[in-house]
Design an enzyme around this catalytic site. Sequence first.
Site, PDB file in Angstrom:
ATOM      1  N   CYS A   1      54.656 -23.058  11.771  1.00 51.45           N
ATOM      2  CA  CYS A   1      53.467 -23.084  11.102  1.00 51.45           C
ATOM      3  C   CYS A   1      53.223 -21.774  10.737  1.00 51.45           C
ATOM      4  CB  CYS A   1      52.218 -23.484  11.943  1.00 51.45           C
ATOM      5  SG  CYS A   1      51.828 -22.859  13.397  1.00 51.45           S
TER       6      CYS A   1
ATOM      7  N   ASP B   1      46.039 -25.294   4.368  1.00 50.75           N
ATOM      8  CA  ASP B   1      47.102 -25.518   5.672  1.00 50.75           C
ATOM      9  C   ASP B   1      48.540 -25.852   5.172  1.00 50.75           C
ATOM     10  OD1 ASP B   1      48.473 -25.545   7.893  1.00 50.75           O
ATOM     11  OD2 ASP B   1      47.364 -27.157   9.036  1.00 50.75           O
TER      12      ASP B   1
ATOM     13  N   HIS C   1      48.121 -22.611  16.429  1.00 56.14           N
ATOM     14  CA  HIS C   1      48.441 -22.984  15.005  1.00 56.14           C
ATOM     15  C   HIS C   1      47.845 -21.647  14.050  1.00 56.14           C
ATOM     16  CE1 HIS C   1      49.288 -25.534  11.728  1.00 56.14           C
ATOM     17  NE2 HIS C   1      47.995 -25.353  11.324  1.00 56.14           N
TER      18      HIS C   1
END
Lengths: 305, 666
Positions: free
Chosen positions: B410, B470, B454
Amino acid sequence: MGRKLDACLNAINEVVLGKEPQVRLAMACLLGGGHLLIEDLPGMGKTTLSHTLARVLGLSFQRIQFTSDLLPGDILGTSIFDRETGQFTFHPGPIFAELVLADEINRATPKSQSALLEAMEEGQVTIEGATRLLPNPFFVIATQNPFSQGGTFALPESQLDRFLMRLSLGYPARSAEKALLLGESRRELLPRIEPIIDHTELAALQAQARGVRASDALVDYVLRLVDATRNQPQFAYGLSPRASLAILSAARAWALLIGRDYVIPEDVQAILPAVIGHRLRERTDPTGHSGGALVQWLLREVPVL
Amino acid sequence: MTSASLAQPIPRVSLNWLLVAQALVIVPFSLHIPVSLIVLWLACTFWRIQIFRMRVRMPGNWVKSGLLVGTAGGIYLARGSLVGLDAGAALLIAAFILKMLEMQTRRDALVLIFLGFFCVAVGYLFEDALLWGLFTLLPIATLLAGLIGLQQSTLSNKPAGTLMLAAKLLLQAVPLMLLLFLFFPRLDPLWSLPQPSNKALTGLSDSMAPGDIAELSKSAALVFRASFAGPIPPRNQQYWRGLTLEQFDGRRWSQSSRAQVPDAPDWRKEGVKLSYSIVMEPTGKPWLMTLDVGETDLAGVRQMSDFRWQRRRPVEQSVLYSVNSWPDAVRETVLSDGSRMQDLQLPAKGNPEAREWAADMHRRYPKPDALVDGVLSYFTEQPFHYTLKPPVLGANSIDDFLFGSRAGFCAHYAGAMTFVLRAAGIPARVVAGYQGGELNPGGNYISVRQFDAHAWVEYWQAGVGWRSADPTAAVAPARIEQGLEQALSADEDFLADSPMSALRYRHLAWLNSIRLSWDNLNYGWQRWVLGYQGQQQLQVLGRWFSGFQAPVFAGAALVILGLLALWLFKPWRRESDSQLRLFNAFERLLARHGLRRQQGEGARAFASRAARRFPAHAEAIEGFAREFEAQRYAGVSGSVGQLRRRLKNLRRSLPWRLSAVKDKQP
């Protein structure tokens, strides 16, 4: 009357040296109208005590030596054919005395034992269909030797229950024994003892003992004691009502001996070991002589007030 | 205890219990103290037992001094200091061990016992979990047993009996403990204790290189747990904001210096409100996790310019706080020049391909939203791959990632996307935090662990304010919808470094349900026991007592006092019989002077014992006893008044003493 009782105790104590508590208990037992079992070794003064008691109280005295071949007839008496009259005449046995010493009672067979014990309980004997009254007053002092058990018939609980008290005399104290050794022979002393109380006085004293006051609070204490033996786990079985009656009458006699006209818990505690020691068995040891420890437990743990 | 009894030797039962207690106190410390101390402990215990068996002597003064200096020196060598929590605890334990060797009299044993209690309390600095709390009952009970064994009582040769009594005492302390727990004010510490050094804390840091979060995802350590007042929002909306990373140096994203300045941002509440409370584990970092945009009333906490919530002090112990969040809030429609400059910042050189692609995208999609969609669809359409083990990137890491390896975690995606947005002229920043979490169905709360860490992107447009995007959701939707485990491909092992972690065996239903229940229990412990302080305590007490009217409160207090009085005076055990009641008073009076009636002791015997004990008052004592006896046993109808007068006489000569004297003769 109280002075006479004290005089009796003093007279006995002069013969039986150093055994004041036992003498007093024995006296209380007789005043309470019960029979006495003395458990001890030979030669500890059992016979002397019985004999002295008989003399002091002016009672006729008989001694029966129990052996394994003793028959009930030897105790109670038998009818013998009289050639002259051509009839059976009854020859009363030694039991027809006012104070009977049954020595080594556990040597006799149960049959003979029960002949004596029935007589003790009923106050009369039935021989060949004829009922004969035993003299009044009538006391039995039985002795047994707890240490030599060979060839004996131990008294069952039901028989033990008939004795108001069980005593043990024990060895005399050193000073008492010295006095005994230095003094006159007991056998020579005995005949010289004069009766202090006659039959009527004894009957009056017994009646007086029955009249000693036992208050509600005191009876409650006796009930608590008895209840404890019935409910606590360490007792093999509880005391019978006969035992509660015994406690009360012994305590009354004890109070009378002290010269009080009412019973206090201390009186109960004084007579308790003698009165119920032989009636109690420990659960873990139902045949043994563990009553003493149980009585001590009762004295310690049961609330007095 | 008098000084003479303090100098008496220690009974065997007590010594045995002390040895057991010492083991129970020291064993939990074994992780926190140098190994040499454990060796020292075993040696000392062996020595003490040999002393007890009379095989060896007590150590002499020289040996004792040598041991003391040697141990202190050893701790100094092992810990590099004699101050601080770690070294202090080690010193304390060393003292606890050595005292056992020196212990000879009751006084020493008492010192040892109190030291043991203190050690147990110090243990709470290292560990405050439920299991530990329950475990400490063992050393406390054994220490108490040792304390009881020291006293001369009928129990002094019954080890099991002393332990039973100790347990009973502990049990009797429970109501008082609850009362103190509920009502005793929690004061802030006067000094702050540093965290034990070996309690290494993993978690988000204030800068992020591409591999950092992948590293975090190997840890199953708990970060926080959250319970929602209403329904729990869907997993793909659970973005727990930690902090923003606004400064990029070509490789590493870090917190900007601007973000350190307290400056409450401008935002407007909109949409539905989410209410929840969070118990956060110690992180060693000051920021608290919230859903966007959060608001909390925890003391010593403020909102910073990038919407993160920051505490004045780092979170060194678990913190309970409640938050209200408005996920649809409008955030900063107007951006200050300073912020704009910061959020457009890029290194002067590097990543030319990415810059070029950004310019190209900007030409194709002039609107920020469209451009973001374009970037996201680029991630979707191109063969991007979500992995914990990305290939090593070169100097132009963004170029290499976007157009070369196309494999990353991520942090890679968020970093690359922020770079592209900035290059296209859109203010943007990386948000680091946690996403998702595991729902505990039994407790209805969410547990967020380190592997839920994250990073995502936030971009700004005029009039609209900040919005979140995202990129990971575009590449690996499973990561967002189901969690890390599902998002990883088969050849990447989830939690490969911790084979024992129960989280690895979630497919075993029974094991999983045990794990969840245990987790639930721990959460309750943290929330309701450890978290019960400060505001939480005030709230609970306020909730309980605000509704009460004063008379009700007074009534309740009276009832409690009444029950207490009943329990103390036990009127049902008071004699209905007035003679006996007076006798009881007589007994109590004498008991105050150290003379107790035995159960089986009659009035007369007791009175004569008392008269012997207090010859000066013999007449009064026996007068009372005589009167009592006469009324109770002889049937003399005296009045209760007479008895009472006798008692009064006695009281006058033998006044009531406040403190009872110990009965010397039992």
